[in-house]
Enzyme design. Structure first.
Site, mmCIF file in Angstrom:
data_model
loop_
_atom_site.group_PDB
_atom_site.id
_atom_site.type_symbol
_atom_site.label_atom_id
_atom_site.label_comp_id
_atom_site.label_asym_id
_atom_site.label_seq_id
_atom_site.Cartn_x
_atom_site.Cartn_y
_atom_site.Cartn_z
ATOM 1 C CG MET A 90 -4.224 -11.672 5.736
ATOM 2 S SD MET A 90 -4.238 -9.865 5.742
ATOM 3 C CE MET A 90 -4.258 -9.481 4.007
ATOM 4 C CG HIS A 109 -3.402 -1.024 5.576
ATOM 5 N ND1 HIS A 109 -4.132 -2.161 5.852
ATOM 6 C CD2 HIS A 109 -4.279 -0.117 5.090
ATOM 7 C CE1 HIS A 109 -5.396 -1.940 5.554
ATOM 8 N NE2 HIS A 109 -5.517 -0.710 5.091
HETATM 9 C C1 GAR Z 1 -0.132 -6.379 0.712
HETATM 10 O O1 GAR Z 1 -0.723 -5.597 -0.272
HETATM 11 C C2 GAR Z 1 -0.358 -5.766 2.074
HETATM 12 O O2 GAR Z 1 -0.414 -4.376 2.052
HETATM 13 C C3 GAR Z 1 -1.684 -6.364 2.462
HETATM 14 O O3 GAR Z 1 -1.620 -7.681 2.015
HETATM 15 C C4 GAR Z 1 -0.818 -7.740 0.836
HETATM 16 C C5 GAR Z 1 0.168 -8.875 0.987
HETATM 17 O O4 GAR Z 1 0.812 -9.120 -0.232
HETATM 18 N N1 GAR Z 1 -1.895 -6.284 3.866
HETATM 19 C C6 GAR Z 1 -3.088 -6.037 4.413
HETATM 20 O O5 GAR Z 1 -4.102 -5.889 3.770
HETATM 21 C C7 GAR Z 1 -3.094 -5.950 5.928
HETATM 22 N N2 GAR Z 1 -4.340 -5.470 6.409
HETATM 23 P P1 GAR Z 1 2.065 -10.078 -0.301
HETATM 24 O O6 GAR Z 1 1.712 -11.372 0.423
HETATM 25 O O7 GAR Z 1 2.281 -10.299 -1.759
HETATM 26 O O8 GAR Z 1 3.230 -9.368 0.347
#
Ligand code: GAR
Length: 201
Positions: A90, A109
């Protein structure tokens, strides 16, 4: 075999999916390094559990984004990394980082870009009232979720969805899509021309 680094801030379910795909032999590469900007990130524990080098790198209060990114780039070079996979990392990368690994950084994303970039892609889609959303794997450029799109998968929104239930189905889709995109990179099957990313035989 390509050497992959995964950068994650949170739960790390995408990291887990990538590690599992590597173990199954579905990715022609190895995860050589996991970095998190959050000391307590579950992602670090998941990496350690599988014997993968896992580092917490503290962003710090002074020095700003570029100084932090310089430290990360140095670490990535030291570990001879070919591909950086952002998995719920993030932080917006500085131009310095993006240029140091040009077309070697991917992000996942939780929307069909260019719709709903930035934070809370799932929440934004639900609030907007779209009937179909999904996930996108793209190369990272200097913008916010603007780089060339590698793969996308659609996920229907159902009337009873909450952010949680919709994100759950998007996650399931991400866990298939991200390893596939990473494997294509590792097999040198991705070619970028301008905004378009092509899969070559
Ligand atoms: C995922 O859904 C990814 O697409 C999102 O964070 C989540 C992480 O999940 N990313 C964003 O929103 C980037 N802007 P995880 O830690 O379980 O892999």
């Amino acid at each position: 075999m390509k050497r992959i680094a995964v950068l994650a801030s949170g739960r790390g379910t995408n990291l887990e999916a990538i590690l599992e795909a590597v173990e199954r032999g579905d990715i022609f590469g190895e995860v050589a390094l996991v970095i998190s900007d959050q000391e307590q990130a579950q992602a670090l524990q998941r990496a350690e559990r599988r014997g993968v080098k896992a580092l917490f790198m503290a962003p710090g209060n002074n020095g700003g984004r570029e100084q932090y990114d310089r430290a990360i780039v140095e670490q990535l070079k030291e570990d001879r990394i070919d591909l950086v996979a952002l998995a719920g990392f993030m932080r917006l990368l500085s131009p310095y980082f993006v240029n140091a690994f040009s077309m070697q950084i991917m992000n996942i994303h939780p929307s069909l870009l260019p719709a709903f970039p930035g934070l809370d892609g799932v929440e934004q889609a639900l609030a907007y009232g779209v009937k179909v959303t999904g996930c996108t794997v793209h190369f990272v450029d200097e913008g916010l979720d603007t780089g060339p799109i590698i793969l996308q998968e659609a996920v229907p929104v159902i009337q009873q969805d909450s952010v949680e239930t919709l994100h759950q189905r998007i996650h399931a889709s991400e866990h298939r899509l991200y390893p596939t995109a990473i494997d294509l990179f590792c097999r040198e099957k991705l070619k970028v021309e301008g905004r378009r990313c092509m899969i070559i035989d």
